[in-house]
Design a protein around this motif. Structure first.
Motif, PDB file in Angstrom:
ATOM      1  N   LEU A  24       0.823  -1.208   0.000  1.00 55.31           N
ATOM      2  CA  LEU A  24       0.000   0.000   0.000  1.00 55.31           C
ATOM      3  C   LEU A  24       0.860   1.262   0.000  1.00 55.31           C
ATOM      4  N   VAL A  25       1.917   1.260   0.800  1.00 52.29           N
ATOM      5  CA  VAL A  25       2.815   2.414   0.833  1.00 52.29           C
ATOM      6  C   VAL A  25       3.453   2.630  -0.536  1.00 52.29           C
ATOM      7  N   ALA A  26       3.861   1.533  -1.186  1.00 53.73           N
ATOM      8  CA  ALA A  26       4.488   1.654  -2.506  1.00 53.73           C
ATOM      9  C   ALA A  26       3.513   2.221  -3.535  1.00 53.73           C
ATOM     10  N   VAL A  27       2.253   1.759  -3.490  1.00 60.07           N
ATOM     11  CA  VAL A  27       1.252   2.260  -4.440  1.00 60.07           C
ATOM     12  C   VAL A  27       0.946   3.732  -4.188  1.00 60.07           C
ATOM     13  N   VAL A  28       0.818   4.103  -2.900  1.00 67.04           N
ATOM     14  CA  VAL A  28       0.565   5.505  -2.561  1.00 67.04           C
ATOM     15  C   VAL A  28       1.728   6.378  -3.009  1.00 67.04           C
ATOM     16  N   PHE A  29       2.945   5.898  -2.795  1.00 64.77           N
ATOM     17  CA  PHE A  29       4.127   6.652  -3.230  1.00 64.77           C
ATOM     18  C   PHE A  29       4.137   6.822  -4.745  1.00 64.77           C
ATOM     19  N   ASP A  30       3.798   5.737  -5.471  1.00 65.28           N
ATOM     20  CA  ASP A  30       3.749   5.814  -6.931  1.00 65.28           C
ATOM     21  C   ASP A  30       2.720   6.843  -7.387  1.00 65.28           C
ATOM     22  N   GLN A  31       1.558   6.852  -6.750  1.00 63.14           N
ATOM     23  CA  GLN A  31       0.525   7.817  -7.092  1.00 63.14           C
ATOM     24  C   GLN A  31       0.980   9.242  -6.779  1.00 63.14           C
ATOM     25  N   ALA A  32       1.633   9.435  -5.628  1.00 58.88           N
ATOM     26  CA  ALA A  32       2.116  10.767  -5.263  1.00 58.88           C
ATOM     27  C   ALA A  32       3.141  11.282  -6.256  1.00 58.88           C
ATOM     28  N   VAL A  33       4.024  10.403  -6.701  1.00 62.21           N
ATOM     29  CA  VAL A  33       5.029  10.804  -7.688  1.00 62.21           C
ATOM     30  C   VAL A  33       4.369  11.252  -8.982  1.00 62.21           C
ATOM     31  N   HIS A  34       3.349  10.520  -9.420  1.00 62.33           N
ATOM     32  CA  HIS A  34       2.661  10.889 -10.656  1.00 62.33           C
ATOM     33  C   HIS A  34       1.914  12.214 -10.503  1.00 62.33           C
ATOM     34  N   LEU A  35       1.314  12.449  -9.353  1.00 61.73           N
ATOM     35  CA  LEU A  35       0.614  13.720  -9.135  1.00 61.73           C
ATOM     36  C   LEU A  35       1.585  14.895  -9.186  1.00 61.73           C
ATOM     37  N   VAL A  36       2.754  14.717  -8.572  1.00 60.79           N
ATOM     38  CA  VAL A  36       3.771  15.778  -8.609  1.00 60.79           C
ATOM     39  C   VAL A  36       4.243  16.025 -10.033  1.00 60.79           C
ATOM     40  N   GLN A  37       4.461  14.939 -10.780  1.00 59.91           N
ATOM     41  CA  GLN A  37       4.897  15.092 -12.167  1.00 59.91           C
ATOM     42  C   GLN A  37       3.837  15.784 -13.015  1.00 59.91           C
ATOM     43  N   GLU A  38       2.564  15.451 -12.806  1.00 60.02           N
ATOM     44  CA  GLU A  38       1.491  16.102 -13.557  1.00 60.02           C
ATOM     45  C   GLU A  38       1.392  17.592 -13.220  1.00 60.02           C
TER      46      GLU A  38
END
Length: 360
Positions: A316-330
């Motif tokens: 779950l932490v890895a998925v949340v981190f992946d989502q956060a990275v994509h939001l920052v990139q967007e």
């Protein structure tokens, strides 16, 4: 590479913490066994990684591992109800069955435009049922077959243990092949392009269906190779072997920096993710804290029943981190798009009228 370096640092810190907690963590026997476990997970995580990079998912890979081992035991074991054929017959047949599973799923996904999640979920249950039928609901044993040396033997024996287990050699070969395909071939660039934007890849002239079918074939083939290794390591096979392994593979791939959205990932990241997963698994048993209670030295250990709690939390932490990275990139891309095109350009020079002829 930033994400891979970050996860690599996490892996080093985890190993250092476990070693400080329990020096036996870096003991020869534990290191060799952990390396063996990392290798067997890494073999089929590599295939899963290629599927995820193209934007797909393969939930059947654990069942393929079980099917490969069950078929191999049925064909090449000399136990009751087995056929007793030599290994040079059993291994190719078992691996061929694994490849056929991947081919069938790939064709269903690409030709009938079905969702990969649904197709591979159905494949997972169907293949598991085939394994149960082959094993007749029981267990098929390899006895004392020389085949058991494949996983439990190795190179450079010191103190009775092989420092380089054979699964590590197989994993390094699979990793090298996967890294070459992903990072140094046109096929690898096609995989990344399809995962990044499938429609754009189609308009670019890429045969998307063929590439996707090939990734599912590769995934099942790596599952088959891992199934051979697990059969040799366990020494007996049933339909229960491989159950839930697809979740370990997905977790390893995500921890290694592959995005579940597709279009991102590396072979190095998959290696690091596989190592993290198995170090966590091993660390739950090895971690300990020494303390004194009324002058009596005691040791506190993690409860083995927490295994799935910890692994689930890590996923779950890895998925949340992946989502956060994509939001920052967007957000960064949106800010760049909103920035005026000539913001960084030099201001235009004021208009200067040409000198009048004959002046001066």
């Amino acid at each position: 590479m930033k994400r891979e370096l970050g996860m690599g640092l996490v892996l080093v810190l985890m190993c250092a913490g476990l070693w400080i907690s329990n020096p036996d963590f870096l003991g020869q026997s534990n290191v060799v066994n952990t390396t063996r476990q990392i290798s067997m997970l890494g073999i089929f995580a590599m295939g899963m990684g290629l599927v995820i990079i193209t934007g797909g998912i393969d939930l059947s890979i654990g069942s393929v591992i079980g099917l490969t081992g069950v078929l191999l035991a049925k064909l090449s074991s000399s136990g009751m109800g087995c056929l007793g054929y030599p290994l040079w017959v059993g291994v190719p047949v078992a691996l061929s069955a694994a490849v056929l599973v991947g081919l069938a799923q790939g064709l269903l996904i690409t030709r009938l435009k079905l969702q990969p999640f649904v197709v591979t979920l159905g494949g997972m249950l169907l293949v598991r049922g085939v394994s149960q039928s082959v094993a007749e609901g029981g267990t098929l044993s390899f006895g004392d077959s020389p085949f058991l040396r494949l996983a439990n033997g190795g190179l450079l024996r010191v103190g009775g243990d092989a420092l380089i287990p054979y699964p590590l050699v197989i994993f390094l070969a699979v990793l090298a092949a996967g890294a070459y395909v992903l990072h140094f071939t046109v096929l690898g660039r096609y995989m990344v392009a399809i995962g990044g934007n499938r429609e754009a890849a189609e308009y670019s002239g890429i045969d998307v269906s063929r590439v996707e079918v090939l990734t599912y074939v590769i995934s099942s083939a790596t599952g088959g190779i891992a199934g051979v290794c697990y059969a040799s390591y366990i020494g007996q096979m049933s339909q229960q072997v491989g159950m839930g392994y697809e979740l370990y593979a997905i977790a390893a791939v995500v921890l290694g920096g592959c995005s579940l959205r597709g279009g991102e990932g590396s072979a190095l990241g998959i290696l690091i993710g596989s190592a993290i997963m198995r170090v966590i698994d091993n660390g739950i048993n090895m971690f300990q804290i020494r303390y004194s209670d009324d002058g009596v030295r005691r040791i506190w250990r993690l409860d083995p029943n927490w295994t799935f709690i910890i692994i689930g939390a890590v996923i779950l932490v890895a998925v949340v981190f992946d989502q956060a990275v994509h939001l920052v990139q967007e957000q960064r891309r949106a800010r760049r798009a909103a920035r005026p095109a000539d913001e960084s350009a030099a201001p235009p020079r004021p208009f200067e009228a040409p000198p009048t002829a004959g002046a001066g």
